[in-house]
Design a protein around this motif. Structure first.
Motif, PDB file in Angstrom:
ATOM      1  N   ALA A 141       0.750  -1.514   0.003  1.00  0.00           N
ATOM      2  CA  ALA A 141       0.129   0.079  -0.017  1.00  0.00           C
ATOM      3  C   ALA A 141       0.845   1.180   0.002  1.00  0.00           C
ATOM      4  N   GLU A 142       1.839   1.331   0.683  1.00  0.00           N
ATOM      5  CA  GLU A 142       2.830   2.521   0.654  1.00  0.00           C
ATOM      6  C   GLU A 142       3.390   2.924  -0.653  1.00  0.00           C
ATOM      7  N   SER A 143       3.834   1.754  -1.244  1.00  0.00           N
ATOM      8  CA  SER A 143       4.339   1.921  -2.625  1.00  0.00           C
ATOM      9  C   SER A 143       3.281   2.442  -3.629  1.00  0.00           C
ATOM     10  N   GLU A 144       2.112   1.898  -3.321  1.00  0.00           N
ATOM     11  CA  GLU A 144       0.913   2.417  -4.367  1.00  0.00           C
ATOM     12  C   GLU A 144       0.658   4.159  -3.946  1.00  0.00           C
ATOM     13  N   ALA A 145       0.809   4.269  -2.783  1.00  0.00           N
ATOM     14  CA  ALA A 145       0.514   5.594  -2.355  1.00  0.00           C
ATOM     15  C   ALA A 145       1.535   6.660  -2.933  1.00  0.00           C
ATOM     16  N   ILE A 146       2.885   6.012  -2.835  1.00  0.00           N
ATOM     17  CA  ILE A 146       3.916   6.791  -3.195  1.00  0.00           C
ATOM     18  C   ILE A 146       3.864   6.917  -4.922  1.00  0.00           C
ATOM     19  N   ALA A 147       3.424   5.871  -5.474  1.00  0.00           N
ATOM     20  CA  ALA A 147       3.332   5.818  -7.117  1.00  0.00           C
ATOM     21  C   ALA A 147       2.339   6.924  -7.518  1.00  0.00           C
ATOM     22  N   VAL A 148       1.082   6.958  -6.674  1.00  0.00           N
ATOM     23  CA  VAL A 148       0.079   8.054  -7.117  1.00  0.00           C
ATOM     24  C   VAL A 148       0.635   9.404  -6.917  1.00  0.00           C
TER      25      VAL A 148
ATOM     26  N   ARG B  37      -8.258   4.401   3.770  1.00  0.00           N
ATOM     27  CA  ARG B  37      -6.794   4.350   4.322  1.00  0.00           C
ATOM     28  C   ARG B  37      -5.839   4.786   3.305  1.00  0.00           C
ATOM     29  N   LEU B  38      -6.057   3.944   2.313  1.00  0.00           N
ATOM     30  CA  LEU B  38      -4.926   4.684   0.819  1.00  0.00           C
ATOM     31  C   LEU B  38      -5.180   5.960   0.515  1.00  0.00           C
ATOM     32  N   GLY B  39      -6.516   6.277   0.556  1.00  0.00           N
ATOM     33  CA  GLY B  39      -6.877   7.865   0.113  1.00  0.00           C
ATOM     34  C   GLY B  39      -6.159   8.949   1.182  1.00  0.00           C
ATOM     35  N   ARG B  40      -6.152   8.380   2.437  1.00  0.00           N
ATOM     36  CA  ARG B  40      -5.611   9.394   3.333  1.00  0.00           C
ATOM     37  C   ARG B  40      -4.214   9.472   3.215  1.00  0.00           C
TER      38      ARG B  40
ATOM     39  N   VAL C  33      -5.491   8.160 -17.913  1.00  0.00           N
ATOM     40  CA  VAL C  33      -6.264   7.264 -16.836  1.00  0.00           C
ATOM     41  C   VAL C  33      -4.870   6.303 -16.494  1.00  0.00           C
ATOM     42  N   LEU C  34      -4.743   6.363 -15.209  1.00  0.00           N
ATOM     43  CA  LEU C  34      -4.015   5.299 -14.394  1.00  0.00           C
ATOM     44  C   LEU C  34      -4.437   4.557 -13.528  1.00  0.00           C
ATOM     45  N   ILE C  35      -4.558   3.321 -13.389  1.00  0.00           N
ATOM     46  CA  ILE C  35      -5.003   2.564 -12.638  1.00  0.00           C
ATOM     47  C   ILE C  35      -4.097   1.707 -11.874  1.00  0.00           C
ATOM     48  N   THR C  36      -4.178   1.806 -10.191  1.00  0.00           N
ATOM     49  CA  THR C  36      -3.151   1.343  -9.572  1.00  0.00           C
ATOM     50  C   THR C  36      -3.808   0.356  -8.670  1.00  0.00           C
ATOM     51  N   SER C  37      -3.122  -0.724  -7.954  1.00  0.00           N
ATOM     52  CA  SER C  37      -3.300  -1.554  -6.972  1.00  0.00           C
ATOM     53  C   SER C  37      -2.036  -1.978  -6.314  1.00  0.00           C
ATOM     54  N   HIS C  38      -2.004  -2.743  -5.115  1.00  0.00           N
ATOM     55  CA  HIS C  38      -1.034  -3.419  -4.660  1.00  0.00           C
ATOM     56  C   HIS C  38      -1.351  -5.001  -4.526  1.00  0.00           C
TER      57      HIS C  38
END
Length: 951
Positions: free
Chosen positions: A299-306, A329-332, A612-617
């Motif tokens: 999740a942390e890597s995904e947040a950094i990517a965004v 949680r990811l949004g915050r 459009v970018l789609i992300t996940s972890h």
């Protein structure tokens, strides 16, 4: 956009519906400009109002009208409730929740161990659906059960679980409506039907614009149909929703032959067949170039990517960036990373009230009162900026520090205002302290007690029932007394919190329900989790929203984050009653319909932005997450047709690149390898007075002394709610002090010399003192009785030792403070447990309930406690000794006397003089490497003993 007539707009997925509606209004009502007051635009959500107004001004500006009167922009629910009269008394929000819970409390056997508050949510959802879809659980429980049996497909016999379910729903449905009738109140679902059926209040000159969707209730569709037939309403629909409005006759929409439509065309052909067809119809020029997929490790890597992608787009000039996620949680975390880069984010979803600082201090204040002013929540409250508005903040924080250090930590007082007061009084007497700190501390404690008074009676018996309004009234009064109410009003989140508390208060007055404290706490906790706070933001560039909030958003660039099966499509909120088949049989909206709506929103988002970018972890703790099937199908389809993945490998690589991170760069050299520390101490931080304990630390390890007494880095001691060995020793010291000298708070002293005749009286006196000293601890914790019993069993042994000792010696002073200059550079201070005299001679007794220094450690100067006592007490002292208070006996240990004491004291004294003389000449203070000393040293994290190279 396809335009069939002036009353119908068919929208494409790629359209910006708000801009098209604005354009349609200005074109069709150009003769009315600038007066559009007869127009009403009804949107599903109010969050798009300002954007629609902006578009209207842009379109009217093209016709040289730069200001408009109207139109009214609202939501269907708000407009109807504002303009169409309804019943006088309606159960909405908290009121209907309280009415249902009141009914539930009469049938505890139906929900057993379940919470009536949790069950109320599910039941209200079900009851609303039954009402709004015009269903009724029939005239009797038997009819209702038979209806459910038919829906479940059970035609013979009966199922126990089905009968229990039908009985619960029918009984509570009936109780709910009986309660409403008794209160002469209409429930909100019935009220909505009444309002929507009243067309007489609608001005025939008003024209409505509505953006329809697939989530309208039957009564709402009927309302739209009536106005549509009168040509009084223009309906804007996505062509995918046209079939939901059977009263509209429109030309068939032109089929969308785009690649994305082919990917998600589930009406015909299999995925393989569709890919074969796509290979024939589409070439590389039709490849999906505006969508990419990034799958990160966690999740942390995904947040950094965004975070990285948003910053890249902003640098590229994008001015309307969307981040859509149902993972709050990811949004915050994404929001925190962007704000670290000074990028403001408009958070449309907000966050639960329970996560705000305002709710946190409210919770801690309630916990403080519930736990009898336990120091943990109490100190959190006292350090909060949300209390005591009329106290100077700096002064209050200093006072709280004194309470924490002098009372809680030093006195090991874990709670109870009266115990705080007693210890403050005792400490003042011991230290002969006449400062204002004591008065201020007592004033603070009095204020806390006064603020807790409104809830004190309720908390005495938390299982007693009270009117809910009585509990809330007293809570609000408590907040006012401690100054929290006023300060919450000055905070955005605090205002939102108070708003909910006031609404709860008003509803409680209407419902007149009686609940106990625990039920009220559950209601409050549920409220704080259920309702959100959305902070104000000036951001016009980055918006954060949930999937359900994106029906009318269009962006320059878009990120769909958290695209795993937990959040996309996720699990719809559904009542636990009935299965999917029953819902379909009864004509209620099913889980499948919820998924359909979410898929439509996702499908629209794919065409709502040129990028459009789609992300996940992949991992969450120890769990492996599965990519959303909608995303997986898209990527698989694209690979099969074009032999090319949509994976965004470049962004994935940037996540681990330091150049892509935000950090404060400072020209600080890399740390050198750790060496054995040996520091020269500036004279300015060298103490000029040290205690006997500090003297011992200096001999144990000079660097330990430097850390603890020059840098003052001594760690805080944790407040122990269970007596430890050191606490036991302090209690025993206090018992013996009260036995031999006068203390106001305890019995004693025993003034006579102990003899065989008064031995039993002495034992009784020391037992009474010991009970007084240990009483509070024994009351707090049954385990403490073990320590009390251990000391209690030693009392006769101590009295016998004292009887023999006092034949020659008399107790002169106890717990006596001394201060003695040793050299021009240093003074020595200490507290002597006991000073005994015989003619002109003095002996010093030091009580020991723990480890005692050996004779060898004393004679070699490794232990300096007894020689230090000799330095403090003067020439008349002829003996210093430990009194070992051990598990089974009392005995004098390792006494040093006469010439041996004089020689040893002179050596210890001279060494102390020499050390401080050298320290004033910048002599270094090295760290020893002694296994015994280092093993119990709390400065090991500073000297890093384990990292020293072999020397």
């Amino acid at each position: 956009m396809t335009k069939n007539n002036n009353n119908l707009l068919l929208l494409e997925l790629s359209d910006d519906p708000l801009r098209l509606i604005a354009r349609h209004i200005i074109e069709n009502f150009s003769d009315k400009l600038p007066d559009l007051t007869q127009l009403v635009i009804l949107l599903p959500e109010s969050g798009n109002n300002s954007r629609l107004r902006q578009y209207l001004l842009e379109e009217s500006g093209k016709k040289q009208w730069h200001a408009l009167l109207g139109p009214e922009i609202s939501t269907l629910k708000i407009w109807v409730k504002t303009n169409i009269p309804g019943p006088e008394k309606t159960a909405t929000g908290y009121l209907r929740e309280l009415i249902l819970v009141n009914a539930l409390l009469k049938y505890p056997h139906l929900y057993k161990e379940s919470s009536p508050w949790a069950l109320s949510d599910s039941l209200l959802h079900l009851f609303d659906e039954l009402t709004l879809y015009k269903l009724d659980p029939f005239s009797s429980e038997q009819d209702f059960t038979q209806s459910l049996q038919k829906a479940y497909g059970v035609f013979e016999g009966s199922l126990e679980s089905l009968n229990r379910e039908s009985k619960l729903v029918y009984t509570l449905w009936k109780a709910w409506h009986e309660q409403l009738a008794q209160e002469n109140i209409i429930d909100s679902a019935s009220e909505w039907i009444i309002r929507m059926s009243d067309f007489g209040a609608i001005n025939p000159d008003t024209h409505f614009y509505i953006i329809g969707n697939d989530n309208l209730l039957p009564v709402e569709k009927e309302w739209i149909k009536a106005l549509y037939d009168k040509k009084q309403l223009t309906l804007a629909l996505y062509k995918e929703h046209l079939s939901n409005f059977d009263f509209i006759s429109a030309e068939p929409a032109i089929e969308n032959n785009s690649l994305l439509s082919c990917v998600y065309d589930h009406t015909s052909d299999t995925l393989i067949d569709r890919t074969k067809k796509a290979k024939k119809e589409f070439d590389q020029s039709n490849a999906i170039k505006h969508i990419s997929i990034a799958t990160l490790n966690n999740a942390e890597s995904e947040a950094i990517a965004v975070d990285i992608q948003v910053r890249q787009w902003l640098l590229d000039g994008k001015k309307n960036i969307g981040i859509v996620t149902n993972d709050r949680r990811l949004g915050r975390r994404i929001r925190a990373l962007l704000e670290r880069a000074n990028i403001n984010v408009q958070d449309n979803a907000g966050w639960a009230l329970s996560t705000t600082r305002a709710a946190a201090v409210l919770e801690r204040w309630i916990q403080t009162m519930e736990e009898n002013f336990n120091y943990v929540p109490l100190l959190d409250v006292l350090k909060s900026p949300f209390i005591l508005s009329d106290w100077e903040y700096e002064k209050r924080i200093e006072l709280v520090y004194r309470l924490e250090q002098d009372v809680v930590q030093h006195g090991n007082i874990s709670g109870n205002l009266e115990r705080f007061r007693q210890y403050i009084k005792l400490r003042q007497k011991r230290l002969n302290n006449t400062s204002n700190i004591t008065d201020d501390l007592n004033k603070l404690l009095d204020l806390l007690e006064q603020a807790s008074t409104p809830l004190a009676k309720i908390l005495e018996n938390p299982s007693d029932n009270h009117k809910a309004t009585y509990i809330i009234d007293n809570l609000l009064e408590s907040l006012k007394r401690i100054g929290m109410y006023e300060l919450l009003e000055q905070d955005d989140a605090g205002c939102r919190l108070l708003q909910e508390l006031v609404l709860m208060q008003q509803s409680a007055k209407q419902a007149n329900i009686r609940i106990n404290w625990l039920q009220w706490r559950e209601w409050l906790g549920k409220t704080l989790e259920q309702y959100n706070f959305t902070p104000a933001s000036n951001s016009h560039y980055v918006q954060l929203a949930s999937l359900e909030q994106t029906g009318f958003f269009n962006f320059d660039a878009l990120i769909i984050a958290g695209a795993d099966t937990r959040h996309l499509p996720g699990t719809p909120d559904h009542t636990p009653f009935f299965n999917e088949n029953v819902y379909l049989q009864l004509g209620l909206p099913s889980r499948y319909q919820v998924f359909e709506k979410r898929f439509f929103l996702f499908r629209r988002l794919l065409e709502s932005a040129p990028l459009v970018l789609i992300t996940s972890h992949e991992e969450e703790g120890h769990d492996l997450l599965q990519l959303c099937s909608w995303v997986e199908i898209l990527n698989t389809f694209h690979e099969m047709v074009f032999d090319k993945s949509l994976a965004n490998n470049g962004l994935t690589a940037l996540v681990n690149s330091p150049d892509a991170q935000i950090f404060n760069k400072e020209d600080i050299p890399l740390p050198q390898p750790v060496k054995r520390p040996a520091v020269s101490v500036p004279i300015s931080i060298l103490p000029d007075t040290i205690s006997v304990t500090a003297h011992q630390h200096l001999i144990d390890c000079p660097y330990k002394f430097f850390v603890n007494y020059c840098l003052n880095l001594k760690p805080e001691e944790e407040v122990s709610e269970v007596l430890e060995k050191s606490d036991y020793g302090s209690k025993v010291h206090l018992c013996l002090q009260a036995f031999h000298s006068d203390l106001d708070d305890h019995p004693g002293p025993f003034s006579d010399k102990i003899t065989d005749n008064n031995r039993s009286d002495a034992i009784k006196m020391l037992e009474n003192i010991s009970f007084s000293v240990f009483r509070e601890d024994v009351e707090d914790n049954f385990e403490h009785r073990g320590w009390y019993n251990q000391w209690h069993s030693l009392i006769p042994a101590y009295i016998d030792w004292q009887k023999n000792h006092n034949t020659s010696w008399t107790v002169s002073e106890t717990e006596k403070n001394y201060l003695e200059p040793v050299s021009p550079h240093i003074k020595l201070k200490g507290r002597l447990d006991r000073v005994d005299i015989k003619e002109n001679e003095t002996t010093i007794i030091d009580y020991k309930t723990g480890q005692i220094a050996t004779k060898d450690e004393l004679q070699t100067g490794e232990s300096v406690q007894l020689p230090s006592y000799k330095i403090l007490s003067g020439d008349n002292t002829k003996e210093v000794a430990f009194l070992g208070i051990e598990t089974r006996k009392i005995s004098k240990k390792n006494a040093i006397a006469d010439d041996e004491l004089e020689t040893l004291t002179d050596s210890v004294n001279q060494r102390l003089v020499n050390i401080f003389s050298e320290l004033h000449k910048n002599q270094s203070m090295p760290a020893w490497s002694n296994e015994k000393i280092c093993g119990r040293c709390q400065a090991s994290g500073v000297c890093r003993n384990g990292g020293w190279p072999d020397e």
